[in-house]
Design an enzyme around this catalytic site. Structure first.
Site, PDB file in Angstrom:
ATOM      1  CD  GLU A   1      -3.360  -7.339  -1.264  1.00  0.00           C
ATOM      2  OE1 GLU A   1      -2.986  -6.175  -1.014  1.00  0.00           O
ATOM      3  OE2 GLU A   1      -4.443  -7.799  -0.872  1.00  0.00           O
TER       4      GLU A   1
ATOM      5  CG  ASP B   1       3.794  -5.867  -2.548  1.00  0.00           C
ATOM      6  OD1 ASP B   1       3.607  -4.981  -3.401  1.00  0.00           O
ATOM      7  OD2 ASP B   1       4.538  -5.705  -1.564  1.00  0.00           O
TER       8      ASP B   1
ATOM      9  CG  ASP C   1      -5.341  -5.247  -3.368  1.00  0.00           C
ATOM     10  OD1 ASP C   1      -4.267  -4.654  -3.538  1.00  0.00           O
ATOM     11  OD2 ASP C   1      -6.224  -4.868  -2.570  1.00  0.00           O
TER      12      ASP C   1
ATOM     13  CD  GLU D   1       0.217  -6.288  -5.169  1.00  0.00           C
ATOM     14  OE1 GLU D   1       1.022  -5.342  -5.291  1.00  0.00           O
ATOM     15  OE2 GLU D   1      -0.498  -6.442  -4.157  1.00  0.00           O
TER      16      GLU D   1
END
Length: 225
Positions: A43, A47, A116, A119
């Site tokens: 994650e 991101d 989440d 990502e």
């Protein structure tokens, strides 16, 4: 994993990466004494990959936009709400590995968990197929919706900044009506500045209606300046 790979349009050379991307911490903590790796590190990487690809796209596609507008537009495109919508379009919830309690509490539909996981999946794509594959997926899942989501969501922020040019103003939104069947309801919201209605808008969600109200208010007040 094949049904999800079909949705993504990509076959993983290392399927374990995708499996890890779908592993929530609640699941990992219940197995192997917590030694199983969850998707939190992926994650973190996803991101960064997502932010870079979106920023690069906006920089190239909008050469006249100043930094502040680019930042707000990027934020609207990678926010939790937007990524949860991507997850739902992928059917990601049904593939998540959740702990018993999290699953019972509807974790597969929770926006924060879905965002989440998106990502994490993007990071898995990046690690397995390189930046080109990650960019293709982000283009199809996120960038293709820029016109219908990113710009619309920015009206509230723009109106808030317009109001904050002078101190002491109170800005509120109120629901005026909700009409139609539950699956296709139309909301009407009004925005009030210091108790006076300055804009009104409709949408298929309260948030969308607020955006339309802010847009109307901004256009009206800017016209009088």
């Amino acid at each position: 994993m094949h049904p999800l790979e079909d949705v993504l349009g990509y076959r993983f050379e290392k399927p374990a990466l995708l499996e890890r991307a779908l592993t929530h911490s609640s699941y990992a903590n219940e197995r192997l004494g917590g030694a199983l790796e969850c998707n939190e590190r992926l994650e973190f990487l996803g991101d960064a990959v997502l932010g870079m690809v979106v920023a690069d796209h906006l920089y190239r596609e909008h050469p006249d936009l100043p930094e502040g507008d680019l930042t707000r537009l990027r934020a609207s495109m990678v926010c939790e709400e937007a990524l949860a919508a991507v997850a739902k379009s992928w059917g990601l919830g049904e593939h998540l590995r959740l702990g018993h309690g999290e699953a019972l509490n509807g974790g597969q539909e929770r926006a924060s968990i879905l965002a989440d996981a998106v990502e994490a999946v993007l990071a898995a794509l990046y690690l397995d197929g390189g930046i080109a594959q990650a960019r293709r997926t982000i283009r199809d899942a996120v960038l293709s919706h820029e016109a219908s989501t990113g710009r619309t969501r920015d009206h509230k922020t723009a109106f808030q900044e317009f109001v904050q040019q002078e101190n002491g103003h109170v800005l509120t939104y109120e629901l005026l009506s909700a009409q139609g069947p539950d699956h296709q309801k139309t909301f009407t919201m009004a925005v009030f500045l210091d108790g006076q209605q300055v804009g009104q808008g409709d949408g298929h969600s309260k948030k969308e209606a607020e955006q339309m109200a802010a847009k109307a208010a901004l256009e009206s007040l800017c016209a009088t300046k």
